[in-house]
Scaffold this motif. Structure first.
Motif, short mmCIF file in Angstrom:
data_model
loop_
_atom_site.label_atom_id
_atom_site.label_comp_id
_atom_site.label_asym_id
_atom_site.label_seq_id
_atom_site.Cartn_x
_atom_site.Cartn_y
_atom_site.Cartn_z
N LEU A 141 0.86 -1.17 0.00
CA LEU A 141 0.00 0.00 0.00
C LEU A 141 0.90 1.23 0.00
O LEU A 141 1.64 1.46 0.95
CB LEU A 141 -0.90 0.02 1.24
CG LEU A 141 -1.80 1.25 1.37
CD1 LEU A 141 -2.82 1.28 0.24
CD2 LEU A 141 -2.50 1.28 2.72
N THR A 142 0.86 1.98 -1.07
CA THR A 142 1.69 3.18 -1.17
C THR A 142 0.85 4.41 -0.88
O THR A 142 -0.38 4.35 -0.83
CB THR A 142 2.28 3.30 -2.58
OG1 THR A 142 1.19 3.46 -3.52
CG2 THR A 142 3.07 2.06 -2.95
N ALA A 143 1.53 5.54 -0.72
CA ALA A 143 0.82 6.78 -0.46
C ALA A 143 -0.12 7.11 -1.62
O ALA A 143 -1.25 7.55 -1.42
CB ALA A 143 1.82 7.92 -0.25
N ALA A 144 0.34 6.86 -2.84
CA ALA A 144 -0.47 7.18 -4.02
C ALA A 144 -1.70 6.28 -4.11
O ALA A 144 -2.80 6.74 -4.44
CB ALA A 144 0.37 7.05 -5.29
N SER A 145 -1.53 4.98 -3.82
CA SER A 145 -2.68 4.08 -3.89
C SER A 145 -3.67 4.36 -2.77
O SER A 145 -4.89 4.26 -2.96
CB SER A 145 -2.24 2.61 -3.87
OG SER A 145 -1.45 2.31 -2.74
N LEU A 146 -3.18 4.71 -1.57
CA LEU A 146 -4.08 5.09 -0.49
C LEU A 146 -4.85 6.35 -0.86
O LEU A 146 -6.06 6.44 -0.65
CB LEU A 146 -3.31 5.32 0.81
CG LEU A 146 -4.16 5.84 1.98
CD1 LEU A 146 -5.20 4.80 2.40
CD2 LEU A 146 -3.29 6.22 3.16
N GLY A 169 -6.00 2.72 6.79
CA GLY A 169 -4.61 2.66 6.35
C GLY A 169 -3.64 2.91 7.49
O GLY A 169 -2.60 2.26 7.60
N VAL A 170 -4.00 3.87 8.36
CA VAL A 170 -3.14 4.17 9.51
C VAL A 170 -3.19 3.02 10.52
O VAL A 170 -2.16 2.60 11.05
CB VAL A 170 -3.59 5.49 10.16
CG1 VAL A 170 -2.83 5.73 11.47
CG2 VAL A 170 -3.36 6.65 9.20
N LYS A 174 0.09 0.77 7.46
CA LYS A 174 0.57 0.81 6.09
C LYS A 174 1.11 2.18 5.69
O LYS A 174 1.91 2.30 4.78
CB LYS A 174 -0.55 0.41 5.12
CG LYS A 174 -1.07 -1.02 5.33
CD LYS A 174 0.01 -2.05 5.07
CE LYS A 174 -0.50 -3.47 5.24
NZ LYS A 174 0.55 -4.46 5.00
N VAL A 175 0.61 3.22 6.35
CA VAL A 175 1.08 4.57 6.05
C VAL A 175 1.32 5.31 7.35
O VAL A 175 0.65 5.08 8.35
CB VAL A 175 0.07 5.35 5.19
CG1 VAL A 175 0.01 4.81 3.78
CG2 VAL A 175 -1.30 5.35 5.82
N ALA A 180 0.91 9.95 4.27
CA ALA A 180 -0.55 10.03 4.20
C ALA A 180 -1.04 11.45 3.91
O ALA A 180 -2.24 11.67 3.81
CB ALA A 180 -1.16 9.54 5.51
N ALA A 181 -0.13 12.40 3.76
CA ALA A 181 -0.54 13.80 3.62
C ALA A 181 -1.48 14.05 2.44
O ALA A 181 -2.50 14.75 2.61
CB ALA A 181 0.70 14.70 3.50
N PRO A 182 -1.22 13.51 1.24
CA PRO A 182 -2.16 13.78 0.13
C PRO A 182 -3.57 13.27 0.41
O PRO A 182 -4.56 13.94 0.08
CB PRO A 182 -1.52 13.04 -1.06
CG PRO A 182 -0.07 12.94 -0.71
CD PRO A 182 -0.05 12.75 0.77
#
Length: 304
Positions: A141-146, A169-170, A174-175, A180-182
């Protein structure tokens, strides 16, 4: 020599034109005459079928490729999982991501985002279980996919759905931090628009307590909404917290804070912030100038 026929190039050329009949003909000739078509050709063929929404043909060529000893790569499984998400939904996307994991291959960011968007179409509990299975099998799970998951959920099911996925996610670990900012930015903007400032503040407080690292945009969302509501106290509180987070306020943040002060008739504080911004060389936005001029006019202070 028929064995010197550049089958890969011919397949790629036909695939570029999305001529699936010619692609199929060359692949068939390659297999029947034991001509070599490498992974580039097969990927082009599978990609063309996927772009033409012929998932069954893409799957058939994938299996045929494997039968002839050509091993898939990350591009192959990313194409299949991305197309599966678009055509067959979450279950189909999960199938191909699991296959990628079994083959020791990593799907691309685009494929993961496709699966995330497919998950947003499903009931949250079902989607969470499917994603968890993929992550346990090795998917990342990446920042972009989240962010894709949060954005899609928020768009289709409302701000509460976006918050739910961010919280998930948190909670899954996973992030964290700035990754997770975006997603947080999008959740806050949708929350302010649909549920108001108080809920957005609650969400931002939760994020900071969860050791996320909000961006300036997150603080700007709350400060800007406070300014619209003429709530200088709330705007000032979040400006202080922005400083405590060791972030440097930009023009949008300072303009929103000045606007909140001026609209609340705290003209002295607005002027003080204005002078600080001027000394720092910060160019203020239209909202700040408008609020200052309106406040000055109310005080009959046409000197500004």
């Amino acid at each position: 020599d028929p064995h010197c026929i550049p089958v890969t190039g011919l397949v790629q050329a036909a695939a570029a034109e999305r001529d699936l009949a010619s692609v199929g003909a060359w692949l068939q000739r390659a297999t029947e005459e034991t001509l070599h078509c490498d992974i580039l050709g097969w990927n082009s063929a599978i990609g063309a079928a996927a772009k033409c929404h012929r998932m069954e043909l893409a799957e058939s060529w994938f299996e045929e490729m494997m039968q002839h000893g050509v091993q898939p790569d990350g591009v192959t499984v990313s194409t299949m999982s991305g197309a599966a998400a678009a055509e067959g939904g979450l279950a189909s996307a999960e199938h191909w991501l699991q296959k990628a994991n079994r083959l020791g291959l990593r799907a691309s960011e685009a494929a993961l985002q496709g699966m995330a968007e497919a998950a947003a179409e499903e009931e949250p509990t079902e989607a969470e279980a499917a994603l968890q299975r993929c992550f346990e099998a090795g998917a990342q799970l990446t920042a972009a996919s989240l962010c894709a998951l949060v954005v899609a959920s928020s768009r289709k099911r409302g701000a509460a759905a976006g918050r739910r996925w961010l919280t998930w996610g948190v909670a899954c670990g996973k992030v964290s931090g700035a990754l997770a900012a975006p997603a947080l930015d999008r959740v806050l903007e949708d929350t302010v628009a649909s549920e108001g400032l108080a809920k957005a503040e609650e969400t931002l407080n939760w994020a900071m307590a969860s050791h996320l690292e909000p961006s300036i945009r997150a603080f700007t969302t709350c400060i800007g909404q406070a300014a619209k509501q003429c709530d200088a106290g709330t705007a000032g509180t979040w400006l202080k917290r922005l400083h405590q987070a060791t972030l440097e306020p930009n023009s949008a943040v300072i303009s929103a804070a000045i606007s909140a002060d001026a609209k609340s008739r705290n003209f002295e504080l607005a002027q003080a912030r204005f002078k600080d911004a001027e000394a720092a060389g910060t160019e203020l936005g239209v909202t700040a100038w408008t609020a200052l001029l309106d406040a000055a006019a109310e005080q009959n202070d046409l000197r500004g």
